[in-house]
Design a protein around this motif. Structure first.
Motif, PDB file in Angstrom:
ATOM      1  N   LEU A  61       0.832  -1.202   0.000  1.00 51.90           N
ATOM      2  CA  LEU A  61       0.000   0.000   0.000  1.00 51.90           C
ATOM      3  C   LEU A  61       0.870   1.257   0.000  1.00 51.90           C
ATOM      4  O   LEU A  61       0.586   2.220  -0.721  1.00 51.90           O
ATOM      5  CB  LEU A  61      -0.918  -0.020   1.217  1.00 51.90           C
ATOM      6  N   LEU A  62       1.935   1.239   0.797  1.00 53.58           N
ATOM      7  CA  LEU A  62       2.840   2.388   0.843  1.00 53.58           C
ATOM      8  C   LEU A  62       3.547   2.590  -0.495  1.00 53.58           C
ATOM      9  O   LEU A  62       3.729   3.727  -0.945  1.00 53.58           O
ATOM     10  CB  LEU A  62       3.860   2.206   1.968  1.00 53.58           C
ATOM     11  N   ARG A  63       3.929   1.503  -1.144  1.00 46.94           N
ATOM     12  CA  ARG A  63       4.583   1.613  -2.448  1.00 46.94           C
ATOM     13  C   ARG A  63       3.619   2.145  -3.508  1.00 46.94           C
ATOM     14  O   ARG A  63       4.006   2.941  -4.369  1.00 46.94           O
ATOM     15  CB  ARG A  63       5.154   0.258  -2.859  1.00 46.94           C
ATOM     16  N   LEU A  64       2.359   1.705  -3.451  1.00 49.44           N
ATOM     17  CA  LEU A  64       1.360   2.227  -4.379  1.00 49.44           C
ATOM     18  C   LEU A  64       1.160   3.721  -4.167  1.00 49.44           C
ATOM     19  O   LEU A  64       1.032   4.489  -5.126  1.00 49.44           O
ATOM     20  CB  LEU A  64       0.032   1.488  -4.187  1.00 49.44           C
ATOM     21  N   ALA A  65       1.112   4.136  -2.895  1.00 50.52           N
ATOM     22  CA  ALA A  65       0.920   5.553  -2.581  1.00 50.52           C
ATOM     23  C   ALA A  65       2.090   6.393  -3.063  1.00 50.52           C
ATOM     24  O   ALA A  65       1.908   7.473  -3.647  1.00 50.52           O
ATOM     25  CB  ALA A  65       0.737   5.729  -1.073  1.00 50.52           C
TER      26      ALA A  65
END
Length: 247
Positions: free
Chosen positions: A100-104
């Motif tokens: 999720l952090l990488r997508l953000a």
């Protein structure tokens, strides 16, 4: 930064239309921490959704810098630099916090970089980095992970719709500390929809909305005492915030 010009919004109600936002104009400046408050049903959450692009105004314009974003989609606004955090964060079965952090961030964050974002919101990174973003996480944990994704995005405007909703007192106290740190470290502006005095107390500016219109707007030092200054005002304000339906 963000400008609304004579914005109105209506919904279908029975055989007619109900106006939720009425001819509203406002400006959110650069590097500001702004809290929008007011009675339930006054149009606060609707305003947040209009800014994010979840809803479209019936009339008026929304400008982000010099760009007219009135007809832009959520994705287009996100790409311009607007983040939006829901009252109830979305769960993603099968997706880990690191994903999720990488997508953000829109890049292949290292584990160390991802852990730094989690640390900034008060979470022990090693306990969360490989957790799934699902029902095993509490409301407070989800809120802080969602804020970590906003930090990872590093956008010019971050909008939070009632971030205190559905979390316990301990999580709320930690949430306040997160916003205090975010207020000091962010390069962009923060806009929060909230009833909570402790969130109002760290704002640069407070905007009061009732009946779909701005009734008061100004520096915290000017507006907050008028909301909470006397015992009778506190009682009236408490009742005021409980009445009506959320908009």
């Amino acid at each position: 930064m963000l400008t609304l010009e004579n914005v109105s919004f209506e919904v279908q109600a029975g055989s007619g239309q109900k106006e939720i936002i009425r001819d509203m104009s406002l400006n959110i400046g650069d590097h500001k921490f702004v809290v929008i408050t007011g009675p339930n049903g006054g149009g606060k959450s609707t305003l947040a959704r209009l800014i994010a692009g979840i809803e479209r105004p019936a009339s008026g314009r929304i400008l982000f810098g010099d760009t007219d974003i009135t007809k832009m989609s959520i994705t287009e606004r996100a790409n311009l630099g607007i983040s939006f955090a829901f009252q109830q964060p979305v769960r993603f079965k099968g997706i880990q916090v690191i994903d999720l952090l990488r997508l953000a961030a829109k890049k292949q964050l290292s584990i160390a970089d991802a852990c730094q974002y989690l640390s900034e919101v008060g979470l022990c990174a090693k306990d969360y980095i490989r957790r799934e973003v699902n029902a095993s996480l509490s409301g407070g944990e989800l809120k802080r992970i969602e804020i970590a994704t906003v930090l990872a995005r590093g956008t010019r405007l971050s909008v939070f719709d009632e971030p205190e909703a559905g979390i316990d007192l301990w999580s709320f106290q930690n949430l306040i500390r997160v916003f205090e740190r975010m207020r000091e470290s962010t390069d962009g502006s923060i806009l929060i929809i909230s009833h909570q005095e402790r969130i109002l107390n760290i704002a640069d500016e407070i905007i009061v909305i009732a009946g779909g219109q701005i009734t008061r707007q100004g520096p915290r030092e000017e507006i907050l005492p008028s909301l909470l200054g006397t015992a009778s005002a506190v009682d009236a304000c408490g009742k005021f915030y409980q009445e009506g339906e959320r908009a």
